[in-house]
Write a protein that holds these residues in place. Sequence first.
Motif, mmCIF file in Angstrom:
data_model
loop_
_atom_site.group_PDB
_atom_site.id
_atom_site.type_symbol
_atom_site.label_atom_id
_atom_site.label_comp_id
_atom_site.label_asym_id
_atom_site.label_seq_id
_atom_site.Cartn_x
_atom_site.Cartn_y
_atom_site.Cartn_z
ATOM 1 N N LEU A 174 0.872 -0.998 0.088
ATOM 2 C CA LEU A 174 0.050 -0.067 0.050
ATOM 3 C C LEU A 174 0.936 1.305 0.246
ATOM 4 C CD1 LEU A 174 -2.490 -0.878 2.783
ATOM 5 C CD2 LEU A 174 -2.752 -1.358 0.156
ATOM 6 N N ASP A 175 0.770 2.018 -0.971
ATOM 7 C CA ASP A 175 1.691 3.200 -1.300
ATOM 8 C C ASP A 175 0.423 4.416 -0.924
ATOM 9 O OD1 ASP A 175 2.931 5.281 -1.795
ATOM 10 O OD2 ASP A 175 3.620 4.798 -3.779
ATOM 11 N N LEU A 176 0.402 4.776 0.365
ATOM 12 C CA LEU A 176 -0.772 5.936 0.563
ATOM 13 C C LEU A 176 -0.437 7.344 -0.012
ATOM 14 C CD1 LEU A 176 -1.296 4.836 4.199
ATOM 15 C CD2 LEU A 176 -2.380 3.817 2.205
ATOM 16 N N GLY A 177 -1.277 8.197 0.213
ATOM 17 C CA GLY A 177 -1.141 9.621 -0.341
ATOM 18 C C GLY A 177 -1.558 9.705 -1.698
ATOM 19 N N ILE A 178 -0.787 10.653 -2.364
ATOM 20 C CA ILE A 178 -1.345 11.117 -3.673
ATOM 21 C C ILE A 178 -0.032 11.061 -4.468
ATOM 22 C CG2 ILE A 178 -0.813 13.690 -2.738
ATOM 23 C CD1 ILE A 178 -3.190 14.516 -4.477
ATOM 24 N N SER A 179 -0.395 10.901 -5.598
ATOM 25 C CA SER A 179 0.756 10.977 -6.826
ATOM 26 C C SER A 179 1.058 12.299 -7.400
ATOM 27 C CB SER A 179 0.322 9.849 -8.018
ATOM 28 O OG SER A 179 -0.285 10.281 -8.610
ATOM 29 N N SER A 180 2.230 12.517 -7.936
ATOM 30 C CA SER A 180 2.805 13.649 -8.570
ATOM 31 C C SER A 180 1.764 14.048 -9.724
ATOM 32 C CB SER A 180 4.030 13.518 -9.072
ATOM 33 O OG SER A 180 5.131 13.507 -7.847
ATOM 34 N N PRO A 181 1.545 13.171 -10.380
ATOM 35 C CA PRO A 181 0.480 13.521 -11.508
ATOM 36 C C PRO A 181 -0.927 14.008 -11.252
ATOM 37 C CG PRO A 181 1.420 11.482 -12.161
ATOM 38 C CD PRO A 181 1.908 11.386 -10.824
ATOM 39 N N GLN A 182 -1.350 13.504 -10.058
ATOM 40 C CA GLN A 182 -2.510 13.964 -9.334
ATOM 41 C C GLN A 182 -2.566 15.508 -9.120
ATOM 42 O OE1 GLN A 182 -3.238 10.569 -6.588
ATOM 43 N NE2 GLN A 182 -5.073 10.256 -7.772
ATOM 44 N N ILE A 183 -1.164 15.781 -8.315
ATOM 45 C CA ILE A 183 -1.058 16.900 -7.896
ATOM 46 C C ILE A 183 -0.747 18.095 -8.948
ATOM 47 C CG2 ILE A 183 0.551 18.476 -6.395
ATOM 48 C CD1 ILE A 183 1.419 15.919 -4.875
ATOM 49 N N ASP A 184 -0.168 17.817 -10.187
ATOM 50 C CA ASP A 184 0.269 18.439 -11.150
ATOM 51 C C ASP A 184 -0.885 18.906 -12.129
ATOM 52 O OD1 ASP A 184 2.700 19.190 -9.674
ATOM 53 O OD2 ASP A 184 3.632 17.301 -10.610
ATOM 54 N N GLU A 185 -1.786 18.208 -12.095
ATOM 55 C CA GLU A 185 -2.960 18.347 -13.147
ATOM 56 C C GLU A 185 -3.870 19.235 -12.331
ATOM 57 O OE1 GLU A 185 -4.339 14.472 -13.883
ATOM 58 O OE2 GLU A 185 -2.640 13.653 -14.745
ATOM 59 N N GLY A 186 -3.932 20.441 -12.766
ATOM 60 C CA GLY A 186 -4.646 21.483 -12.042
ATOM 61 C C GLY A 186 -6.318 21.172 -12.160
ATOM 62 N N GLU A 187 -6.575 20.486 -13.251
ATOM 63 C CA GLU A 187 -8.080 20.304 -13.149
ATOM 64 C C GLU A 187 -8.504 19.107 -12.201
ATOM 65 O OE1 GLU A 187 -6.156 17.282 -16.185
ATOM 66 O OE2 GLU A 187 -5.900 19.593 -15.784
ATOM 67 N N ARG A 188 -7.566 18.850 -11.589
ATOM 68 C CA ARG A 188 -8.149 17.749 -10.376
ATOM 69 C C ARG A 188 -8.441 18.274 -9.017
ATOM 70 N NH1 ARG A 188 -6.804 12.354 -11.407
ATOM 71 N NH2 ARG A 188 -8.360 12.104 -9.637
ATOM 72 N N GLY A 189 -7.650 19.645 -8.914
ATOM 73 C CA GLY A 189 -8.182 20.477 -7.784
ATOM 74 C C GLY A 189 -7.472 19.991 -6.620
ATOM 75 N N PHE A 190 -6.259 19.112 -6.685
ATOM 76 C CA PHE A 190 -5.695 18.781 -5.435
ATOM 77 C C PHE A 190 -4.785 19.904 -4.739
ATOM 78 C CE2 PHE A 190 -6.668 14.517 -7.009
ATOM 79 C CZ PHE A 190 -7.220 13.982 -6.055
ATOM 80 N N SER A 191 -4.161 20.746 -5.956
ATOM 81 C CA SER A 191 -3.041 21.715 -5.320
ATOM 82 C C SER A 191 -3.411 23.249 -5.518
ATOM 83 C CB SER A 191 -2.084 21.557 -6.459
ATOM 84 O OG SER A 191 -0.976 22.395 -5.983
ATOM 85 N N PHE A 192 -3.120 24.001 -4.598
ATOM 86 C CA PHE A 192 -3.313 25.344 -4.563
ATOM 87 C C PHE A 192 -2.137 26.059 -5.396
ATOM 88 C CE2 PHE A 192 -0.832 23.776 -0.926
ATOM 89 C CZ PHE A 192 0.312 24.397 -1.053
ATOM 90 N N ARG A 193 -1.382 25.376 -6.053
ATOM 91 C CA ARG A 193 -0.552 25.997 -6.931
ATOM 92 C C ARG A 193 -0.981 26.355 -8.471
ATOM 93 N NH1 ARG A 193 3.755 22.988 -8.670
ATOM 94 N NH2 ARG A 193 2.869 20.957 -8.415
ATOM 95 N N PHE A 194 -2.262 25.526 -8.453
ATOM 96 C CA PHE A 194 -2.928 25.879 -9.803
ATOM 97 C C PHE A 194 -4.422 26.298 -9.657
ATOM 98 C CE2 PHE A 194 -0.200 22.187 -9.977
ATOM 99 C CZ PHE A 194 0.615 22.233 -11.288
ATOM 100 N N ASP A 195 -4.996 27.235 -10.413
ATOM 101 C CA ASP A 195 -5.982 27.790 -10.155
ATOM 102 C C ASP A 195 -6.867 26.993 -11.286
ATOM 103 O OD1 ASP A 195 -8.398 29.328 -9.413
ATOM 104 O OD2 ASP A 195 -7.963 30.878 -10.760
#
Length: 319
Positions: free
Chosen positions: A106-127
Amino acid sequence: MSVSRESAVQTSPHVTVLLDEAVDGLAIKPHGTYVDGTFGRGGHSRRVLEHLGADGRLIALDRDMAAIRAADSIRDARFTIVHSHFAAMADVLADMHIQKVDGVLLDLGISSPQIDEGERGFSFRFDGPLDMRMDQSRGQTAAEFIASTTEQELMGVIKEYGEERFAKQIARAIIAQRAGGVVISTTGQLAKIVAGAVPKVEPGQDPATRTFQALRIFLNQELEELSLILPQCMSVLAPQGRLAVISFHSLEDRIVKRFIRAEQDRDDLPANFPVLAKDLPQPRLKMVGKAIRPGEAEIKRNPRSRSAVLRVAERTAIQ
C-alpha cells in the motif's frame, strides 16, 4: 504577455517513493501472488513483476481512472488491474477466486500527476476546479462540500485531518465568504481565502497546505479506507506473507503502527494475571526491521518523498 498561474508552474514527473525498499520488503517469491493496492503510475507494480516468475501473479487496484489508463501500458499476462478503492480488496480477490496472497503493498497519499494536473483540484499551486476526488466518477467534490457544510463541521475537518491550529479562523472565513454570496468553486479562490485567515505559517509552507490536505483526506475517506484494509490483509495474507505500507502523513502512519503493534502484541492482560505462557494470545504479525525513511539522496532527487515512512510486517501462522 501574461502567463497563467498553471502554465507558470513546472510539473514534476512521477517518481516512485522508496521503490527498492518497499519491493525488497515484500520478500517476493517468484511463484507468489501479490496485491498492489495503490497502482498510481505503476512504479511498484513494474518492479514487482521484474521479481516474479512465469507463474507469479500481481493484482493491482486503483480508484483513479487516470491510473487505470496508465496501466494499459503493462502488457503482461501475470498482471491484472482493477478499478476499485483498496478497501474492497477482499471482495476483489474473492471475485477472482483468490483465497490467499503472499504480499500486499500500500503506497498511500497522492501521486505527482494528481497534484500537477490542475483540473483535479488537489493543489493550491494551480487555479483549477475545486474537485479533489481520487475517483472522479463518484462522490462529492470539495466545492460541493464547502457549499453545503456548516462552520463547525468544516472546522472539525480542517483541524482533525490537517492538524491545522488555525482551523477555526479558516472555517469562519470560508463560511463568511459563502454567506456573502461567493461561490467558492476554484482552488485559487480557496487558497486566497485561507491565506487571508491565517496569521502566520511555517517558513517555506503555503498557508493553504494543511487545509487542502485536510479536505482531500476527508473527501476521499483516506483514513477510513486504511482502517478497513488493514484487517483484510490479515485474512488474505498467507503465512510468511508480507504487508508493506508507505505512509506520508502522521495520522496514516499512526494507524499502521498501532495496527501492527496490536497484532504483534496481543497480550492485553494485566501484568500479574495468572495465566500460563502457552495460553497467551500469540502474535499474528511480526514487525520486519524498523521503520524506513528516504535517504538524503532520494529526498534531494524527489522532495515530495520527505515525509514518507515505510513499515513492513510478516504474517505468522496464528489464526
